[in-house]
Scaffold this active site. Structure first.
Site, mmCIF file in Angstrom:
data_model
loop_
_atom_site.group_PDB
_atom_site.id
_atom_site.type_symbol
_atom_site.label_atom_id
_atom_site.label_comp_id
_atom_site.label_asym_id
_atom_site.label_seq_id
_atom_site.Cartn_x
_atom_site.Cartn_y
_atom_site.Cartn_z
ATOM 1 C CE LYS A 32 -3.788 -0.444 2.362
ATOM 2 N NZ LYS A 32 -4.400 -0.710 3.671
ATOM 3 N NE ARG A 105 -5.310 3.441 3.910
ATOM 4 C CZ ARG A 105 -5.403 3.681 2.602
ATOM 5 N NH1 ARG A 105 -4.775 4.730 2.068
ATOM 6 N NH2 ARG A 105 -6.082 2.874 1.832
ATOM 7 N N GLY A 114 -8.305 -7.054 4.157
ATOM 8 C CA GLY A 114 -8.944 -6.914 5.454
ATOM 9 C C GLY A 114 -8.196 -7.491 6.647
ATOM 10 C CG MET A 116 -2.510 -6.319 8.341
ATOM 11 S SD MET A 116 -2.007 -7.498 9.583
ATOM 12 C CE MET A 116 -0.916 -6.459 10.496
ATOM 13 N NE ARG A 375 -6.115 -4.325 -3.127
ATOM 14 C CZ ARG A 375 -6.709 -4.556 -1.963
ATOM 15 N NH1 ARG A 375 -5.991 -4.661 -0.878
ATOM 16 N NH2 ARG A 375 -8.001 -4.671 -1.876
ATOM 17 C CG HIS A 493 -13.307 -10.451 4.280
ATOM 18 N ND1 HIS A 493 -13.597 -11.732 4.658
ATOM 19 C CD2 HIS A 493 -11.984 -10.289 4.499
ATOM 20 C CE1 HIS A 493 -12.507 -12.321 5.112
ATOM 21 N NE2 HIS A 493 -11.504 -11.464 5.028
ATOM 22 C CB SER A 808 6.898 -44.359 -15.318
ATOM 23 O OG SER A 808 5.892 -43.420 -15.019
ATOM 24 C CB CYS A 875 2.726 -42.006 -14.138
ATOM 25 S SG CYS A 875 3.125 -43.492 -13.227
ATOM 26 C CE1 TYR A 895 5.877 -40.180 -18.969
ATOM 27 C CE2 TYR A 895 8.047 -40.527 -19.929
ATOM 28 C CZ TYR A 895 6.905 -41.029 -19.333
ATOM 29 O OH TYR A 895 6.784 -42.374 -19.087
HETATM 30 P P1 ADP Z 1 -7.705 -2.200 3.512
HETATM 31 O O1 ADP Z 1 -6.313 -2.678 3.383
HETATM 32 O O2 ADP Z 1 -8.561 -3.063 4.324
HETATM 33 O O3 ADP Z 1 -8.285 -1.804 2.188
HETATM 34 P P2 ADP Z 1 -7.341 0.604 3.988
HETATM 35 O O4 ADP Z 1 -6.095 1.029 4.658
HETATM 36 O O5 ADP Z 1 -7.372 0.785 2.528
HETATM 37 O O6 ADP Z 1 -7.612 -0.881 4.407
HETATM 38 O O7 ADP Z 1 -8.507 1.412 4.675
HETATM 39 C C1 ADP Z 1 -9.801 0.991 4.938
HETATM 40 C C2 ADP Z 1 -10.776 2.020 4.456
HETATM 41 O O8 ADP Z 1 -10.498 3.293 4.976
HETATM 42 C C3 ADP Z 1 -10.728 2.141 2.954
HETATM 43 O O9 ADP Z 1 -12.022 2.125 2.462
HETATM 44 C C4 ADP Z 1 -10.091 3.455 2.711
HETATM 45 O O10 ADP Z 1 -10.587 4.043 1.560
HETATM 46 C C5 ADP Z 1 -10.427 4.260 3.954
HETATM 47 N N1 ADP Z 1 -9.379 5.231 4.202
HETATM 48 C C6 ADP Z 1 -8.096 4.954 4.494
HETATM 49 N N2 ADP Z 1 -7.376 6.087 4.588
HETATM 50 C C7 ADP Z 1 -8.226 7.105 4.367
HETATM 51 C C8 ADP Z 1 -8.065 8.527 4.311
HETATM 52 N N3 ADP Z 1 -6.891 9.113 4.482
HETATM 53 N N4 ADP Z 1 -9.148 9.274 4.059
HETATM 54 C C9 ADP Z 1 -10.343 8.667 3.860
HETATM 55 N N5 ADP Z 1 -10.557 7.354 3.879
HETATM 56 C C10 ADP Z 1 -9.510 6.564 4.133
HETATM 57 MG MG MG Z 2 -7.948 -0.535 1.074
#
Ligand code: ADP
Ligand code: MG
Ligand code: MG
Length: 917
Positions: A32, A105, A114, A116, A375, A493, A808, A875, A895
């Site tokens: 990220k 984050r 989801g 972390m 990503r 999720h 084989s 095989c 093979y």
């Molecule tokens: P995940 O890895 O579970 O996608 P994120 O770090 O992307 O977790 O964050 C979870 C939610 O919080 C996402 O929907 C993201 O858009 C929102 N979010 C994260 N950072 C910000 C921010 N700076 N402003 C607004 N929304 C945020």
């Molecule tokens: Mg996210």
């Protein structure tokens, strides 16, 4: 004199058109963080990313190793980084009049949907919320943000990261639930429909009540100091890397613990500031079909998580993204056309930049678009193949990249079974939902992850049914045949995880209500199904049926992208791939998938299944014979069946070799065991029933797998080998007379010694002479070889090789005999072995490299040295397993031979091995 050492760089900033990191720094910044830096700072992108910074994975590792302490110099860097954010945003952290709020984050090297936790709105307290009201002019908005912070903070930092297990009964009765219940009750008590009607006094009172619940439940207070919130949040992300759920997920996905996670701290933007604000997620191409159309969902006046959480049904960003549930909602391109165009431009830019399908998150705050994440997008097998082929045709990627883009697991999932359409037409539809993971599956209803795990361990087939899934459910999701959720959208999720695993999945199935107390589901029509009842899912269409419907294979040959893709694959495949096949249908299928011959034809198949009555009876007569003359008579009866069968397969496979294994199973397998059948056999054969009984007694063995089977049978009853050799040579002779290019390979099973081979070869050569004479042929093409499936044969490969044209590896038996594990009995101890990390995985699924693998290497090495022309194949089941193919490719085998449906998988794995080296 003391020298001032500059401390290491622990924090990388991004924002304002610049970034200290970039996409190549995933190991240090996590996926990220690296991508945020790339989007924000790459000269060709410079997209509007809210400013922030990334704390490196090195800090996480330091934190884990040093009892939750931070490296020297880190605090100073953090203070400076916040200063920088204050400058860029023109706001102040922990300031009453113009507060800066942050998101915290997590982000590991590889995306773990989801897994972390994210904490939003960090930096609020009872005073600062006033400043936020002034800043935004919206009291309800400010208090909503504050409540969200309190809930997330209590849940993630005070409860989960502190190690309190929320799982009481699988439904997660933690502090979050108490807080959410309290909010509902408070709202109901005041008679409001939502939280946007409170007076200031009520807002304040609710906050106070929530804080009391936190204190009561967790014995800790919500910290009012923004700095304490920030540190707590950072610590929580690092701590959650070693949380139970994260550790479990890493185990399933084979992610090393040492990777660690980074932490991203970022200025908040708000999609919940009214009708001109929204938040959404998208894919640069459709992740379910691969179609080259921007695909996404959004929610007006909502904050980040709401889309993924599946609380409200998200609207489509454009008409290509609409589904049954969202088709009547207004699309983003209609609602905010200008911003949609901007977003559309960014998504195209991102895909071209990364040269792969991207998964993006965005937020629009009062008419201003922000990019929050990007990503490489997860996709199912069909989409992966189509994108690889399309992007190659669009000249975005080259052929090698295209072949590397699709994982063998994705090919496997494409070949997965689907519900039989005839069965579907006759079945009762009980509900419809969103098709999140294609294919078909059926199983018994389980309501919790642990129930699913338990029932599957006991040999059951399970469909996991949940309102929505969370990372706590990952193990049950993995164990289940399919996943069904009643809430959540295509980006929930459950959908993301299922798509990643190629698992059948339906989400957002609102037609069903779960009554978790009674362990029941109730459909819209009032039908009630209990835990343990069967349901079936069509994950391609999103339809749920009552009962266990029959499954069938898809007609994959009709998928144009797939055939194009397989052509590209075959052009790279290093090792040759053959098929294990006995029937006409399987052989034709194998050829259509690109198999170059049959590597294992089990002669005994004519005694099983359709049309087996007559040959089986002849076989039974042979087994019960009391004299050689009787036995020969029975074999003469059997002969025409054998010959016809072999002729058929040889003819289909003309131009390619067919490896025919002589009779392998212990003879008792062919005799009946209940009295009725024994009497019937007695009638049919004219043998007294007690003679048959006697024979059955005689053939009973304590360890049949180590008993009278394979070549041992053929040594006791040479006439069996003679009959089989005659069938093979006559069938071949008749075909080559017709100018067909035929190559049978006669294979001796369960060999331990060269003298067994000599013994058999002499019989076979005698028959060969006779048949040549009979057909007036100077020669009939054939190869003679042996299976290597005992450790002794592997060790004595140099002695066996000069007597054979090929080896084989029968890796199932070889594994069984090397490890001393009975394949049929491992269920009782293997799970314990894997859990205790004694062995990494089921050795019958993935080859045991150190042990069995070493025997294979020894046999290849000794065998090829003793006979330079020796051809070597594999095989066993392992030949179709991508992990094992990785090993075989490096061990010198020529093979692989696997079941027809594994052929494309094996070809892809082999091609990818070839491309890598
Ligand atoms: P995940 O890895 O579970 O996608 P994120 O770090 O992307 O977790 O964050 C979870 C939610 O919080 C996402 O929907 C993201 O858009 C929102 N979010 C994260 N950072 C910000 C921010 N700076 N402003 C607004 N929304 C945020
Ligand atoms: Mg996210
Ligand atoms: Mg065997």
């Amino acid at each position: 004199m003391t020298k001032r050492t500059q401390s290491k760089k622990y924090i990388y900033a991004f924002g304002g058109g610049k970034a200290e990191g970039n996409e190549s720094m995933k190991n240090l910044l996590g996926g990220k963080g690296a991508n945020l830096a790339e989007m924000a700072g790459h000269p060709k992108l410079k997209l509007p990313v809210p400013p922030g910074f990334t704390i490196t994975t090195e800090v996480c590792n330091y934190f884990s190793k040093h009892n939750r302490h931070y490296p020297v110099g880190f605090t100073g860097q953090l203070t400076l980084a916040i200063k920088k954010l204050e400058q860029l945003s023109d706001k102040k952290f922990a300031d009453f009049s113009n507060p800066l709020l942050l998101s915290i984050r997590s982000g590991a090297r590889r995306s773990m949907p989801g897994m972390m936790e994210t904490i939003l709105n960090v930096g609020l307290n009872d005073d600062i919320v006033k400043g936020m009201i002034e800043q935004s002019g919206d009291m309800h908005f400010a208090y909503e943000a504050y409540r969200r912070l309190i809930i997330m903070y209590a849940d993630v930092v005070l409860e989960k990261a502190a190690g309190i297990d929320t799982l009481l009964n699988g439904y997660g009765k933690g502090v979050r639930k108490f807080l959410e219940d309290k909010m509902d009750r408070y709202r109901e008590k005041h008679g409001y429909r939502d939280h946007h009607h409170y007076t200031l006094r009520e807002h304040k009172e609710l906050i106070k009540l929530l804080k009391i619940i936190i204190h009561k439940t967790l014995g800790q207070k919500f910290p009012d100091d923004p700095w304490q919130q920030l540190w707590g949040g950072i610590q929580a992300v690092f701590a959650s890397w070693n949380g139970k759920r994260a550790v479990e997920y890493r185990k399933i996905e084979h992610i090393p613990d040492e990777w660690g996670t980074a932490v991203n701290v970022q200025v908040m933007v708000y999609g919940n500031m009214g009708e001109d604000s929204c938040t959404g997620v998208g894919f640069t191409r459709n992740p379910a079909t691969g179609e080259n159309k921007f695909y996404g969902e959004y929610l007006v006046n909502a904050q980040g998580e709401d889309v993924v959480a599946g609380i409200r049904t998200p609207a489509p960003v454009n008409k290509f993204s609409a589904n049954a549930q969202s088709k009547d909602l207004i699309t983003l391109d209609k609602k905010m056309p200008k911003l949609y165009r901007q977003l559309n431009k960014y998504q195209q830019q991102l895909e071209r930049h990364y040269k792969d399908m991207q998964d993006i998150e965005f937020t629009i705050e009062k008419g201003v678009l922000y990019m929050l994440q990007c990503r490489t997008g997860k996709r199912n097998g069909e989409a992966a193949v189509r994108m690889a082929v399309d992007m190659f045709k669009e000249k975005m990627i080259d052929a090698k990249t295209a072949v590397m883009r699709v994982s063998p697991e994705q090919i496997t999932s494409m070949l997965l079974p689907m519900l039989n359409p005839a069965g579907e037409r006759a079945a009762q539809i009980i509900a419809k939902g969103l098709p999140a993971g294609p294919g078909g599956a059926s199983g018994r209803i389980a309501f919790t992850s642990s129930d699913a795990v338990q029932q599957v361990a006991a040999g059951g087939q399970v469909v996991l049914v949940r309102e929505e899934t969370s990372p706590e459910d990952v193990q049950g999701m993995h164990a289940a045949n399919a996943i069904l959720t009643t809430k959540g959208g295509m980006t929930s999720h459950a959908a993301l995880v299922a798509r990643g695993w190629g698992k059948c999945c339906i989400v957002g199935c609102g037609d069903i209500t779960i009554n978790s107390k009674e362990k029941q589901i109730i459909t819209q029509d009032g039908l009630t199904l209990k835990e343990g009842d069967y349901i079936s899912l069509n994950g391609t269409k999103g339809i749920v049926y009552a009962g266990a419907l029959p499954l069938m294979q898809k007609a994959i040959e009709k998928n144009k992208s797939f055939s194009t893709f397989m052509k590209m694959v075959t052009s790279f495949a290093g090792i040759e791939v053959r098929a294990n096949a006995e029937t006409k249908e399987d052989a034709i299928k194998a050829l259509s998938f690109g198999a170059k011959g049959i590597g294992l034809f089990r002669t005994e198949h004519i005694f099983y299944g359709k049309g087996s009555e007559a040959p089986l009876l002849a076989m039974q007569k042979m087994i019960c014979s009391r004299t050689p003359a009787e036995r020969q008579k029975a074999l003469n009866e059997l002969f025409p069946f054998m010959k016809k069968d072999m002729r058929q397969i040889l003819e289909i496979m003309q131009g390619y070799p067919v490896t025919i294994r002589l009779l392998d199973p212990p003879l008792h397998e062919f005799l009946p065991h209940d009295e009725g059948k024994i009497n019937l056999l007695s009638e049919q054969t004219g043998l007294p029933a007690d003679v048959i009984q006697q024979q059955i007694q005689l053939l009973r063995e304590t360890n049949p797998m180590l008993g009278h089977r394979g070549v041992r049978l053929a040594i006791s009853y040479p006439e069996i080998t003679r009959m089989q050799a005659k069938a093979i040579f006559e069938a071949t002779a008749e075909l080559i007379v017709k100018k067909k290019n035929i190559l049978p390979e006669i294979m001796i099973p369960v060999t331990i010694d060269q003298h067994e081979l000599d013994h058999q070869k002499k019989i076979i050569l005698d028959v060969y002479q006779e048949v040549c004479k009979q057909y007036k042929l100077s020669k009939i093409p054939f190869h003679f070889g042996t299976m290597i499936e005992t450790p002794r044969a592997a060790l004595l490969a140099n002695q066996l090789a000069p007597h054979t044209d090929f080896f084989s590896f029968g890796t199932n038996d070889l594994t069984q005999m090397t490890m001393g594990f009975s394949r049929d009995d491992i269920g009782s101890f293997l799970p314990g072995y894997i859990k205790e990390n004694i062995i990494p995985s089921d050795p019958f699924a993935h080859i045991d490299e150190p042990g069995v693998g070493q025997l294979i290497k020894i046999a290849v090495d000794k065998g090829k040295k003793a006979n330079r022309k020796l051809e070597i194949g594999v095989c066993g089941e392992h030949a179709g397993d991508p992990e094992s193919i990785h090993f075989f490719a490096g061990s010198g085998v020529d093979y692989l031979s696997c079941s027809p449906y594994r052929v494309p998988v094996a070809l892809l794995a082999a091609a990818q091995e070839g491309i890598k080296y």
